[in-house]
Design a protein around this motif. Structure first.
Motif, PDB file in Angstrom:
ATOM      1  N   HIS A 177       0.841  -1.204   0.000  1.00  0.00           N
ATOM      2  CA  HIS A 177       0.000   0.000   0.000  1.00  0.00           C
ATOM      3  C   HIS A 177       0.871   1.246   0.000  1.00  0.00           C
ATOM      4  O   HIS A 177       1.795   1.371   0.818  1.00  0.00           O
ATOM      5  CB  HIS A 177      -0.908   0.004   1.229  1.00  0.00           C
ATOM      6  CG  HIS A 177      -2.006   1.028   1.150  1.00  0.00           C
ATOM      7  ND1 HIS A 177      -3.088   0.880   0.321  1.00  0.00           N
ATOM      8  CD2 HIS A 177      -2.174   2.210   1.791  1.00  0.00           C
ATOM      9  CE1 HIS A 177      -3.896   1.916   0.455  1.00  0.00           C
ATOM     10  NE2 HIS A 177      -3.350   2.746   1.332  1.00  0.00           N
ATOM     11  N   LEU A 178       0.571   2.170  -0.912  1.00  0.00           N
ATOM     12  CA  LEU A 178       1.327   3.416  -1.007  1.00  0.00           C
ATOM     13  C   LEU A 178       0.910   4.376   0.105  1.00  0.00           C
ATOM     14  O   LEU A 178      -0.275   4.670   0.286  1.00  0.00           O
ATOM     15  CB  LEU A 178       1.097   4.066  -2.371  1.00  0.00           C
ATOM     16  CG  LEU A 178       1.663   3.313  -3.577  1.00  0.00           C
ATOM     17  CD1 LEU A 178       1.152   3.925  -4.866  1.00  0.00           C
ATOM     18  CD2 LEU A 178       3.188   3.313  -3.542  1.00  0.00           C
ATOM     19  N   ALA A 179       1.895   4.889   0.814  1.00  0.00           N
ATOM     20  CA  ALA A 179       1.617   5.816   1.913  1.00  0.00           C
ATOM     21  C   ALA A 179       1.515   7.256   1.449  1.00  0.00           C
ATOM     22  O   ALA A 179       0.868   8.077   2.100  1.00  0.00           O
ATOM     23  CB  ALA A 179       2.714   5.696   2.975  1.00  0.00           C
ATOM     24  N   THR A 185       6.979  13.192  -2.303  1.00  0.00           N
ATOM     25  CA  THR A 185       7.953  13.041  -1.218  1.00  0.00           C
ATOM     26  C   THR A 185       9.089  12.111  -1.585  1.00  0.00           C
ATOM     27  O   THR A 185      10.090  12.042  -0.867  1.00  0.00           O
ATOM     28  CB  THR A 185       7.265  12.480   0.037  1.00  0.00           C
ATOM     29  OG1 THR A 185       6.796  11.158  -0.254  1.00  0.00           O
ATOM     30  CG2 THR A 185       6.082  13.344   0.453  1.00  0.00           C
ATOM     31  N   GLY A 186       8.949  11.385  -2.687  1.00  0.00           N
ATOM     32  CA  GLY A 186       9.922  10.364  -3.052  1.00  0.00           C
ATOM     33  C   GLY A 186       9.619   9.022  -2.419  1.00  0.00           C
ATOM     34  O   GLY A 186      10.197   8.005  -2.818  1.00  0.00           O
ATOM     35  N   ALA A 193      10.216   0.385  -5.396  1.00  0.00           N
ATOM     36  CA  ALA A 193      11.450  -0.385  -5.541  1.00  0.00           C
ATOM     37  C   ALA A 193      11.486  -1.544  -4.555  1.00  0.00           C
ATOM     38  O   ALA A 193      11.864  -2.679  -4.909  1.00  0.00           O
ATOM     39  CB  ALA A 193      12.657   0.528  -5.340  1.00  0.00           C
ATOM     40  N   VAL A 194      11.081  -1.300  -3.311  1.00  0.00           N
ATOM     41  CA  VAL A 194      11.052  -2.365  -2.312  1.00  0.00           C
ATOM     42  C   VAL A 194      10.026  -3.425  -2.707  1.00  0.00           C
ATOM     43  O   VAL A 194      10.267  -4.640  -2.588  1.00  0.00           O
ATOM     44  CB  VAL A 194      10.739  -1.785  -0.917  1.00  0.00           C
ATOM     45  CG1 VAL A 194      10.563  -2.915   0.101  1.00  0.00           C
ATOM     46  CG2 VAL A 194      11.842  -0.837  -0.467  1.00  0.00           C
ATOM     47  N   PHE A 195       8.872  -2.976  -3.184  1.00  0.00           N
ATOM     48  CA  PHE A 195       7.816  -3.901  -3.587  1.00  0.00           C
ATOM     49  C   PHE A 195       8.292  -4.824  -4.706  1.00  0.00           C
ATOM     50  O   PHE A 195       8.089  -6.047  -4.667  1.00  0.00           O
ATOM     51  CB  PHE A 195       6.582  -3.117  -4.022  1.00  0.00           C
ATOM     52  CG  PHE A 195       5.439  -3.974  -4.495  1.00  0.00           C
ATOM     53  CD1 PHE A 195       4.775  -4.821  -3.626  1.00  0.00           C
ATOM     54  CD2 PHE A 195       5.022  -3.936  -5.821  1.00  0.00           C
ATOM     55  CE1 PHE A 195       3.719  -5.613  -4.058  1.00  0.00           C
ATOM     56  CE2 PHE A 195       3.971  -4.722  -6.264  1.00  0.00           C
ATOM     57  CZ  PHE A 195       3.316  -5.560  -5.381  1.00  0.00           C
ATOM     58  N   LEU A 196       8.934  -4.252  -5.713  1.00  0.00           N
ATOM     59  CA  LEU A 196       9.440  -5.056  -6.824  1.00  0.00           C
ATOM     60  C   LEU A 196      10.434  -6.111  -6.341  1.00  0.00           C
ATOM     61  O   LEU A 196      10.387  -7.275  -6.766  1.00  0.00           O
ATOM     62  CB  LEU A 196      10.095  -4.156  -7.873  1.00  0.00           C
ATOM     63  CG  LEU A 196       9.151  -3.396  -8.806  1.00  0.00           C
ATOM     64  CD1 LEU A 196       9.938  -2.394  -9.643  1.00  0.00           C
ATOM     65  CD2 LEU A 196       8.391  -4.362  -9.699  1.00  0.00           C
TER      66      LEU A 196
END
Length: 384
Positions: A177-179, A185-186, A193-196
């Protein structure tokens, strides 16, 4: 024993109501679906369809082409499945975002729910429940990518992969989930990148990352399945959504009384609404017990030191809220509206096509989500 007296119908014409425009709802889903060139577009219908009625919302979205629905709790999923089954919908997938524990497994299986598992303990409970039931069923996995809310950590993945390899866990979807999808904010790029990297542990499994705002970020974020929520209901989903979504919910209530007051007098609790001119005041039957937040008051709350209060719309005119919103009533200044256009029974819009729900939320220092999910039980839901 005396025979019971048939209930006498009550005239609800003066009661608060929220009108739900299903054509606008479908149009918003199609707008979001057109953005997703890489996969499917689902729908978040948790919290009873953002306060509007999950069964009716899901049925309308199914007609538009949606097949994937997200709720928070197993109970919500069971209720939604019953509603969809009653409507003759058998091929919808219902995901339970907050997972399941062992006692929930039989009900989830019976309702054909897909739990989103976020910890090793939840995975163990799900697998044990399946073993007890002597069956197999798919689950989804939530990966922790930087929000620090729910999700499996990278260190958990070897154990999860072993369960998959051993045949005890069938993974139908990996998600996160995107915060900060609507903020520059970057963080969203960091999370992607972490998800991939984490999703590589499950080759060939469909992926889901984008919420409402993420749906507007292009194919780098939409992956195989998007999960829009507030955008479906006409709320703001970041700058790219401006002008592209239709209002779905219109909150209105009726004028109870119109009265005149002189300059220098006060309106409402605490004499907070001090009048600077001779004023016609309309008292409307809507208050914070109905979900119209006290923080939206025209005066007498801390936020008024930083930003204006909310406005309403009546008889073609935008009018300010006066003084403090109370439990059952809100005052509005109708001085500049022709007197013959405002009388007891006249309906006033508090958000909808003429008063953006996000503007009301801004005035109250909150977000549109809270206004929708906080609509009270006294507010009648009317479907258009």
């Amino acid at each position: 024993m005396a025979a019971s007296t048939p209930a006498t119908p009550i005239d609800r014409s003066r009661m608060p109501r929220v009108e739900i425009d299903t054509a606008a709802l479908k149009a918003n889903w199609r707008t979001l679906d057109a953005l997703n060139v890489t996969g499917r577009t689902g729908a978040a219908v948790k919290a009873d369809g953002y306060g509007l009625g999950a069964g009716r919302i899901a049925a309308a979205l199914y007609e538009a082409g949606c097949r994937d629905f997200f709720v928070a709790w197993p109970e919500e999923g069971v209720a939604l499945r019953e509603s969809l089954d009653a409507a003759g919908v058998a091929d919808a997938t219902i995901y339970v975002l907050q997972g399941v524990w062992l006692p929930d497994v039989p009900a989830c299986l019976a309702a054909r729910l897909v739990p989103v598992l976020s910890s090793l303990a939840e995975i163990a409970a799900w697998c044990e429940g399946l073993e007890r039931a002597g069956t197999k069923a798919p689950a989804a996995l939530q990966l922790e990518t930087g929000m620090n809310r729910l999700g499996l950590d990278a260190a958990d993945l070897p154990i999860v992969r072993a369960a998959v390899a051993g045949g005890t866990l069938d993974v139908a979807l990996v998600m996160s989930h995107l915060a900060s999808a609507d903020e520059e904010t970057g963080q969203r790029e960091e999370q992607r990148a972490v998800f991939l990297a984490m999703a590589e542990a499950f080759p060939g499994v469909p992926r889901s990352l984008a919420n409402s705002s993420g749906s507007f970020l292009g194919p780098d974020f939409t992956f195989d399945l998007t999960r829009p929520g507030i955008a479906l209901y006409g709320g703001r989903a970041g700058a790219p959504s401006e002008g592209r979504l239709k209002p779905v919910a219109s909150l209105t209530a009726a004028v109870l009384q119109v009265r005149g007051a002189r300059a220098g007098e006060a309106a409402g609790y605490g004499a907070a609404g001090r009048l600077s001119r001779d004023t016609r005041i309309a008292t409307v039957g809507l208050g914070y017990a109905d979900g119209y937040l006290r923080a939206a008051s025209g005066a007498g709350v801390p936020l008024r030191e930083m930003r204006p209060g909310a406005t309403a719309f009546v008889a073609g005119h935008s009018v300010p809220v006066l003084g403090r919103v109370s439990m059952d009533m809100t005052l509005i200044d109708v001085t500049d509206v022709p007197a013959e256009l405002v009388e007891p029974g006249t309906r006033v819009e508090f958000f909808g096509p003429n008063v953006a729900i996000d503007d009301v939320a801004d005035a109250a220092g909150t977000i549109a989500y809270e206004l929708l999910t906080g609509l009270g039980r006294r507010v009648e839901r009317v479907w258009r």
